[in-house]
Design an enzyme around this catalytic site. Structure first.
Site, mmCIF file in Angstrom:
data_model
loop_
_atom_site.group_PDB
_atom_site.id
_atom_site.type_symbol
_atom_site.label_atom_id
_atom_site.label_comp_id
_atom_site.label_asym_id
_atom_site.label_seq_id
_atom_site.Cartn_x
_atom_site.Cartn_y
_atom_site.Cartn_z
ATOM 1 N N GLN A 41 16.216 -31.995 6.221
ATOM 2 C CA GLN A 41 15.470 -32.002 5.577
ATOM 3 C C GLN A 41 16.483 -32.406 4.329
ATOM 4 O O GLN A 41 15.555 -32.434 3.081
ATOM 5 C CB GLN A 41 14.869 -30.436 4.892
ATOM 6 C CG GLN A 41 13.489 -30.484 5.670
ATOM 7 C CD GLN A 41 13.277 -28.657 5.428
ATOM 8 O OE1 GLN A 41 12.137 -28.574 4.722
ATOM 9 N NE2 GLN A 41 13.819 -27.853 6.252
ATOM 10 N N VAL A 63 18.593 -34.263 2.102
ATOM 11 C CA VAL A 63 18.948 -35.784 1.465
ATOM 12 C C VAL A 63 20.738 -35.952 1.443
ATOM 13 O O VAL A 63 21.559 -37.169 1.235
ATOM 14 C CB VAL A 63 18.608 -36.143 0.729
ATOM 15 C CG1 VAL A 63 17.230 -36.227 0.708
ATOM 16 C CG2 VAL A 63 18.984 -35.244 -0.886
ATOM 17 N N ASP A 64 21.885 -35.653 2.215
ATOM 18 C CA ASP A 64 23.485 -35.356 1.877
ATOM 19 C C ASP A 64 24.380 -36.167 2.226
ATOM 20 O O ASP A 64 25.771 -35.577 1.983
ATOM 21 C CB ASP A 64 23.819 -34.292 1.708
ATOM 22 C CG ASP A 64 23.364 -33.708 1.817
ATOM 23 O OD1 ASP A 64 23.983 -33.122 3.627
ATOM 24 O OD2 ASP A 64 23.178 -31.955 1.869
ATOM 25 N N HIS A 87 13.702 -36.526 4.530
ATOM 26 C CA HIS A 87 13.485 -36.422 3.004
ATOM 27 C C HIS A 87 14.146 -38.218 2.620
ATOM 28 O O HIS A 87 14.806 -38.265 1.554
ATOM 29 C CB HIS A 87 13.623 -35.631 2.557
ATOM 30 C CG HIS A 87 12.971 -34.480 2.924
ATOM 31 N ND1 HIS A 87 13.416 -32.874 2.615
ATOM 32 C CD2 HIS A 87 11.392 -34.772 2.686
ATOM 33 C CE1 HIS A 87 11.824 -31.947 2.474
ATOM 34 N NE2 HIS A 87 11.194 -33.347 2.857
ATOM 35 N N CYS A 133 17.138 -54.706 -9.263
ATOM 36 C CA CYS A 133 16.730 -55.341 -8.442
ATOM 37 C C CYS A 133 17.728 -56.796 -8.582
ATOM 38 O O CYS A 133 16.936 -57.413 -9.068
ATOM 39 C CB CYS A 133 15.925 -55.598 -6.788
ATOM 40 S SG CYS A 133 16.249 -56.286 -5.381
ATOM 41 N N CYS A 170 14.709 -59.233 -6.777
ATOM 42 C CA CYS A 170 13.927 -59.497 -7.586
ATOM 43 C C CYS A 170 13.566 -58.820 -8.809
ATOM 44 O O CYS A 170 12.356 -59.086 -9.488
ATOM 45 C CB CYS A 170 12.261 -58.751 -6.566
ATOM 46 S SG CYS A 170 12.263 -57.736 -6.468
ATOM 47 N N ASN A 227 18.460 -17.613 8.131
ATOM 48 C CA ASN A 227 18.226 -18.024 6.815
ATOM 49 C C ASN A 227 18.963 -17.068 5.835
ATOM 50 O O ASN A 227 18.166 -16.014 5.898
ATOM 51 C CB ASN A 227 17.355 -18.855 6.854
ATOM 52 C CG ASN A 227 17.527 -19.120 5.505
ATOM 53 O OD1 ASN A 227 17.374 -19.962 5.010
ATOM 54 N ND2 ASN A 227 16.015 -18.355 4.559
ATOM 55 N N CYS A 239 25.408 -19.987 8.496
ATOM 56 C CA CYS A 239 24.824 -20.937 8.875
ATOM 57 C C CYS A 239 26.190 -20.993 9.067
ATOM 58 O O CYS A 239 26.431 -21.176 10.515
ATOM 59 C CB CYS A 239 24.188 -21.602 9.366
ATOM 60 S SG CYS A 239 22.523 -22.084 8.224
#
Length: 315
Positions: free
Chosen positions: A144, A146-147, A162, A221, A224, A287, A305
């Site tokens: 999950q 995004v790193d 994600h 962008c 475009c 967790n 972890c």
């Protein structure tokens, strides 16, 4: 609950000696954003070992708690998460799309935070999961986060649920570019703009004042002229149906599920735990703190972890 307490005392002593004698060479963890917790309990180590040993095609889902030991804060951890430290909240998808000022604020903060955020490295947990994949123990990994830390570690059988902040795409034409290349474009557009971060947040964000942000120039962008957006699912947006279906397929091919470093509060990830329960797959949770799965998990472990996973032998 799944338990290893039925093992004989002699067997337990031998196996715990094996766990303690395994030395894993890793960089020291950054515990700034990790909630306080006790060291792994020997019985918990044994329970997770038995769970992993009995799994042949393990489906793993990771959350922000896997990356906190790399120095990246999360949102919900007690005392150290973003929600506990500040009243700031992450940007919403609809706000980013409709508001030029919201995009300016987001990109200015992201620009300042990017050098540090992009320099974070995988910790012991990321490396262990990569090794489990190489051994054939891990069937599929869904993160999950995004790193990009799982990718940096070398994981390949993986879905970034994600998305990933290291990619940027145009909402108009769909053209993709690397976030590192966009950083150079930001620097060219803002040669004299400088701002000092007032604090760090998850996802490469930092805290800036409105006064600092107001003169920051945001590029469009190059193909475009459309709106550039990080290739991530913001709060209020949804994961694509194609990606969800693919993850469900990977889960259907698995025989057990491990959740690591996630409270599973967000439905986009929680739905897969519900599907695993429907399929009657054993579910283990690693967790610090409560999760939405606690009432139906086979095994719940309260440890870091990066401290517990290296103790497990996946051969």
């Amino acid at each position: 609950m799944f338990s290893a307490r039925k093992l004989s005392g002699g067997c337990r002593a031998v196996r715990l000696h094996h766990f303690r004698s395994r030395v894993v060479s890793r960089t020291s963890p950054n515990l700034t954003f990790v909630p306080a917790c006790l060291p792994p309990d020997p019985v918990e180590v044994e329970e997770l070992q038995r769970f992993v040993s009995q799994s042949k095609r393990l489906f793993v889902m990771t959350g922000a708690g896997v990356s906190t030991e790399s120095g990246i804060p999360d949102y919900r951890s007690e005392g150290v998460g973003l929600y506990a430290r500040t009243d700031r909240r992450p940007i919403q998808h609809a706000e980013f799309v409709r508001s030029a000022s919201a995009r300016q604020r987001y990109w200015a903060r992201n620009f300042v935070g990017w050098p540090q955020f992009s320099s974070h490295q995988p910790n012991a947990a990321h490396l262990v999961l990569r090794d489990w994949e190489k051994l054939g123990k891990l069937h599929w990994l869904v993160t999950q986060n995004v790193d990009a830390l799982h990718a940096k570690a070398g994981s390949q059988r993986m879905t970034e649920l994600h998305g990933c902040t290291h990619r940027v795409f145009c909402l108009g034409c769909g053209d993709q570019t690397l976030r590192s290349e966009l950083q150079e474009h930001f620097e060219a557009l803002n040669p004299t703009w400088k701002a000092e971060a007032l604090g760090v947040a998850p996802d490469g964000d930092v805290f800036l004042t409105d006064e600092q942000v107001c003169t920051f120039q945001v590029p469009a962008c190059r193909k475009c002229g459309g709106i550039l957006k990080p290739d991530v699912t913001f709060f209020g947006d949804t994961v694509s149906r194609e990606k969800v279906n693919f993850v469900h397929q990977c889960l259907a091919e698995s025989d057990s599920m491990l959740v690591a470093g996630s409270s599973m509060q967000v439905y986009s990830g929680y739905r897969f735990a519900l599907a695993a329960r429907e399929k009657q797959l054993p579910i283990a949770i690693l967790n610090i703190g409560p999760t939405r799965l606690d009432h139906f998990a086979s095994l719940k472990l309260h440890s870091r972890c990066g401290e517990l996973l290296p103790l497990i032998d996946a051969h």
